[in-house]
Design a protein around this motif. Structure first.
Motif, PDB file in Angstrom:
ATOM      1  N   LEU A   1     116.596  83.151 -58.011  1.00 25.71           N
ATOM      2  CA  LEU A   1     115.816  82.143 -58.732  1.00 25.71           C
ATOM      3  C   LEU A   1     114.377  82.097 -58.237  1.00 25.71           C
ATOM      4  CD1 LEU A   1     118.505  79.343 -58.912  1.00 25.71           C
ATOM      5  CD2 LEU A   1     117.580  80.646 -60.843  1.00 25.71           C
ATOM      6  N   ARG A   2     114.187  82.183 -56.937  1.00 22.17           N
ATOM      7  CA  ARG A   2     112.824  82.177 -56.382  1.00 22.17           C
ATOM      8  C   ARG A   2     112.062  83.412 -56.853  1.00 22.17           C
ATOM      9  NH1 ARG A   2     110.764  80.276 -50.714  1.00 22.17           N
ATOM     10  NH2 ARG A   2     110.826  78.413 -51.954  1.00 22.17           N
ATOM     11  N   SER A   3     112.705  84.565 -56.837  1.00 20.97           N
ATOM     12  CA  SER A   3     112.064  85.806 -57.283  1.00 20.97           C
ATOM     13  C   SER A   3     111.680  85.700 -58.764  1.00 20.97           C
ATOM     14  CB  SER A   3     113.001  86.983 -57.050  1.00 20.97           C
ATOM     15  OG  SER A   3     112.476  88.139 -57.616  1.00 20.97           O
TER      16      SER A   3
ATOM     17  N   THR B   1     105.495  83.170 -62.885  1.00 17.65           N
ATOM     18  CA  THR B   1     104.202  82.506 -62.687  1.00 17.65           C
ATOM     19  C   THR B   1     103.076  83.509 -62.505  1.00 17.65           C
ATOM     20  OG1 THR B   1     104.603  82.301 -60.310  1.00 17.65           O
ATOM     21  CG2 THR B   1     105.195  80.419 -61.699  1.00 17.65           C
ATOM     22  N   SER B   2     103.413  84.776 -62.178  1.00 14.46           N
ATOM     23  CA  SER B   2     102.356  85.762 -61.991  1.00 14.46           C
ATOM     24  C   SER B   2     101.988  86.460 -63.290  1.00 14.46           C
ATOM     25  CB  SER B   2     102.800  86.807 -60.952  1.00 14.46           C
ATOM     26  OG  SER B   2     103.884  87.557 -61.439  1.00 14.46           O
TER      27      SER B   2
ATOM     28  N   CYS C   1     125.398  81.374 -52.618  1.00 15.62           N
ATOM     29  CA  CYS C   1     124.326  80.404 -52.864  1.00 15.62           C
ATOM     30  C   CYS C   1     122.983  80.975 -52.419  1.00 15.62           C
ATOM     31  CB  CYS C   1     124.631  79.099 -52.131  1.00 15.62           C
ATOM     32  SG  CYS C   1     123.411  77.805 -52.419  1.00 15.62           S
ATOM     33  N   GLN C   2     122.954  81.614 -51.263  1.00  8.88           N
ATOM     34  CA  GLN C   2     121.720  82.226 -50.761  1.00  8.88           C
ATOM     35  C   GLN C   2     121.215  83.277 -51.744  1.00  8.88           C
ATOM     36  OE1 GLN C   2     121.075  79.885 -48.429  1.00  8.88           O
ATOM     37  NE2 GLN C   2     120.334  81.455 -47.061  1.00  8.88           N
ATOM     38  N   ASP C   3     122.120  84.096 -52.255  1.00 11.10           N
ATOM     39  CA  ASP C   3     121.740  85.122 -53.235  1.00 11.10           C
ATOM     40  C   ASP C   3     121.150  84.490 -54.496  1.00 11.10           C
ATOM     41  OD1 ASP C   3     122.637  87.107 -51.539  1.00 11.10           O
ATOM     42  OD2 ASP C   3     124.521  87.444 -52.623  1.00 11.10           O
TER      43      ASP C   3
END
Length: 107
Positions: free
Chosen positions: A97-99, A105-106, A90-92
């Motif tokens: 997903l955050r990355s 967005t950039s 889950c952490q991975d």
């Protein structure tokens, strides 16, 4: 033929993490020193992240039950406290997903 337990766990986590409010809840809990927050703190955090208001009912009746059923969180109804039990897969997925969101967005 036996099902692949790792693939089943991936499917389960993808189902859980497909909704941004559940990702926001897990990220906030992960940032806490004891991986614990009150339901009110979670509602306030999700409200501030999403720009929406009155998410309390949705968090209480949809997102927290799904996370609790999965075993990722424990929800104490009496104290209205939620504790996250980090799981490596889950952490991975959350990091990936955050990355991805940061990259999209950039651009």
């Amino acid at each position: 033929m036996n099902a692949n337990p790792h693939a089943e766990k991936c499917d389960e986590l993808l189902q859980l993490l497909c909704h941004r409010h559940r990702r926001q809840i897990l990220r906030l809990l992960d940032k806490q020193p004891t991986n614990t927050a009150t339901v009110d703190e979670l509602v306030e955090h999700v409200d501030s992240q999403s720009g929406e208001t009155s998410l309390s009912t949705e968090i209480h009746h949809v997102h927290l039950p799904k996370l609790a059923d999965s075993g990722l969180v424990e929800w104490d109804f009496r104290s209205e406290t939620v504790r996250y039990y980090p799981e490596p897969l889950c952490q991975d997925m959350l990091r990936t997903l955050r990355s991805h969101n940061a990259q999209s967005t950039s651009v």
